[in-house]
Write a protein that holds these residues in place. Sequence first.
Motif, mmCIF file in Angstrom:
data_model
loop_
_atom_site.group_PDB
_atom_site.id
_atom_site.type_symbol
_atom_site.label_atom_id
_atom_site.label_comp_id
_atom_site.label_asym_id
_atom_site.label_seq_id
_atom_site.Cartn_x
_atom_site.Cartn_y
_atom_site.Cartn_z
ATOM 1 N N UNK A 283 12.500 9.400 36.593
ATOM 2 C CA UNK A 283 13.478 9.868 37.283
ATOM 3 C C UNK A 283 14.001 8.785 38.153
ATOM 4 N N UNK A 284 15.365 9.135 38.675
ATOM 5 C CA UNK A 284 16.111 8.008 39.231
ATOM 6 C C UNK A 284 15.690 8.123 40.560
ATOM 7 N N UNK A 285 15.806 6.879 41.346
ATOM 8 C CA UNK A 285 15.537 6.852 42.748
ATOM 9 C C UNK A 285 17.171 6.736 43.437
ATOM 10 N N UNK A 286 17.109 6.706 44.572
ATOM 11 C CA UNK A 286 18.449 6.737 45.271
ATOM 12 C C UNK A 286 19.345 5.645 45.033
ATOM 13 N N UNK A 287 18.698 4.341 44.290
ATOM 14 C CA UNK A 287 19.541 3.193 44.117
ATOM 15 C C UNK A 287 19.647 3.234 42.420
ATOM 16 N N UNK A 288 19.470 4.188 41.829
ATOM 17 C CA UNK A 288 19.638 4.375 40.338
ATOM 18 C C UNK A 288 18.556 3.783 39.697
ATOM 19 N N UNK A 289 17.462 3.311 40.093
ATOM 20 C CA UNK A 289 16.481 2.368 39.207
ATOM 21 C C UNK A 289 15.647 3.718 38.781
ATOM 22 N N UNK A 290 14.841 3.401 37.620
ATOM 23 C CA UNK A 290 14.031 4.577 37.070
ATOM 24 C C UNK A 290 12.553 4.516 37.682
ATOM 25 N N UNK A 291 12.041 5.487 37.742
ATOM 26 C CA UNK A 291 10.507 5.526 38.141
ATOM 27 C C UNK A 291 9.872 6.552 37.240
ATOM 28 N N UNK A 292 8.849 6.100 36.372
ATOM 29 C CA UNK A 292 8.352 6.944 35.264
ATOM 30 C C UNK A 292 7.556 7.989 35.887
ATOM 31 N N UNK A 293 7.346 8.985 34.951
ATOM 32 C CA UNK A 293 6.605 10.162 35.477
ATOM 33 C C UNK A 293 5.436 10.246 34.503
ATOM 34 N N UNK A 294 4.255 10.349 35.195
ATOM 35 C CA UNK A 294 2.693 10.450 34.546
ATOM 36 C C UNK A 294 2.674 11.999 34.378
ATOM 37 N N UNK A 295 1.823 12.143 33.354
ATOM 38 C CA UNK A 295 1.233 13.326 32.837
ATOM 39 C C UNK A 295 0.219 13.651 32.022
ATOM 40 N N UNK A 296 -0.411 14.811 32.066
ATOM 41 C CA UNK A 296 -1.726 15.085 31.030
ATOM 42 C C UNK A 296 -1.683 16.412 30.534
ATOM 43 N N UNK A 297 -2.141 16.401 29.124
ATOM 44 C CA UNK A 297 -1.990 17.603 28.666
ATOM 45 C C UNK A 297 -3.265 17.584 27.377
ATOM 46 N N UNK A 298 -3.284 18.874 27.098
ATOM 47 C CA UNK A 298 -4.544 19.104 25.737
ATOM 48 C C UNK A 298 -4.625 20.390 25.371
ATOM 49 N N UNK A 299 -5.344 20.539 24.594
ATOM 50 C CA UNK A 299 -5.935 21.851 23.906
ATOM 51 C C UNK A 299 -7.039 21.895 23.417
ATOM 52 N N UNK A 300 -7.459 22.921 23.202
ATOM 53 C CA UNK A 300 -8.959 23.080 22.449
ATOM 54 C C UNK A 300 -8.752 24.770 21.576
ATOM 55 N N UNK A 301 -9.202 24.658 20.342
ATOM 56 C CA UNK A 301 -8.879 25.672 19.669
ATOM 57 C C UNK A 301 -10.119 25.883 18.690
ATOM 58 N N UNK A 302 -10.939 26.991 18.833
ATOM 59 C CA UNK A 302 -12.168 27.385 18.044
ATOM 60 C C UNK A 302 -11.510 28.628 16.830
ATOM 61 N N UNK A 303 -12.013 28.067 15.524
ATOM 62 C CA UNK A 303 -11.701 29.060 14.436
ATOM 63 C C UNK A 303 -12.803 29.561 13.672
ATOM 64 N N UNK A 304 -12.970 30.854 13.541
ATOM 65 C CA UNK A 304 -14.002 31.590 13.144
ATOM 66 C C UNK A 304 -13.864 32.124 11.811
#
Length: 377
Positions: free
Chosen positions: A277-298
């Motif tokens: 995301x850009x700050x007020x001066x036009x510099x980039x600040x990175x955005x952190x995130x986390x994701x995942x899934x779990x799937x069981x097949x029978x």
Amino acid sequence: MDKKIIALSILAALSSSAQADDVEFKFGGYVKTDVMVSDYSNGAPSSGHISRQFYVPGTIYGSPGEGKQVIDFQARESRFNFKTLADVDGHKVTAFIELDFMTHADGNERVSNSYSPRLRHAFVSYDNWLVGQTWTTFQNPSALPENLDFVGAAEGTPFVRQAQIRYTNGGLQLALETPETTVTPYTGGSRIVSGTGIVPDVVARYNLKTDSGAKFTAAALLRQLNLDNANYDDTAFGYGVSVTGVVPVGDDDIKFAATYGDGMGRYMALNFVNAAVLDATGQMETISSVGGYVSYRHWWNDKWRSSITASGFKADNDVMLTGDQVNEESYSGYINLLYSPIKPLTVGVEYMHAENTKVNDDKGKLDRVMFSVKYVL
């Protein structure tokens, strides 16, 4: 000369050439037809919208004032591919190209439902080297759950196809891949897409298979984010780490993925959140995130099987920079029943529920029942 004779002559020549050069030709793909009954909490988007083709996080907030329940018939996911395998002077050479008809809105339902083909994969490999477009090395497609939805667990997995140069040695893979930066303007607004970077994204991955049949991968992503146009000129660094696996449980299996990073952006959740995301001066600040899934097949028996899947994603937005209209969380769940009377044919039904939430707590919900018939060529 008769066109039929010409065609037969060409085929004969190709066949002769293939035998002489020890080249094997393979055609593949599948035919798949879906019927989707969907309920959008805020009103359904138009019939050509991508959300009506498959679940894409961030596209289910709906169209207020429109009807909530819709039904869609489509054969868009059908695909075909062509592959050659050759042994040339002791070197293994493979070429592969694949097309399908997803994501386009150029057709219509009024007359012919004609949709343009799109390129999925196009690459050549020479011994340990691969050059061309295919799955990002940061992703492990073999660990995706067996869902009827086109992606399945979309917010919980890295999911990108792009051009790259990849080296493989045993379980180790190293790749240089296409750079592309997506940025949120200061206090929010339309996504800025920058293609000005000259430093490729770098991916390292290791694949491990145990004696028990379990398969695991660990992948790391390092990328330079670049924004250079008439209004902005800045760089930043992003990274990601991902662990995936397929674990046998008797005749059943568990598939999972867990991914964390800062500045991953488009690599996760189909670009549900931007890399920076850009700050007020036009510099980039990175955005952190986390994701995942779990799937069981029978496996109920050798013809019937079911999968139950839970998937989630969360971003850590700096609200002072992004504003409160940006995406923050996404969750979805699936349960299905699949039947294969013969190995190439699968008939199934699947229920999914998805919720997307913005920073200001605006929500979009989607409930969908999907019926599919798929025949593998």
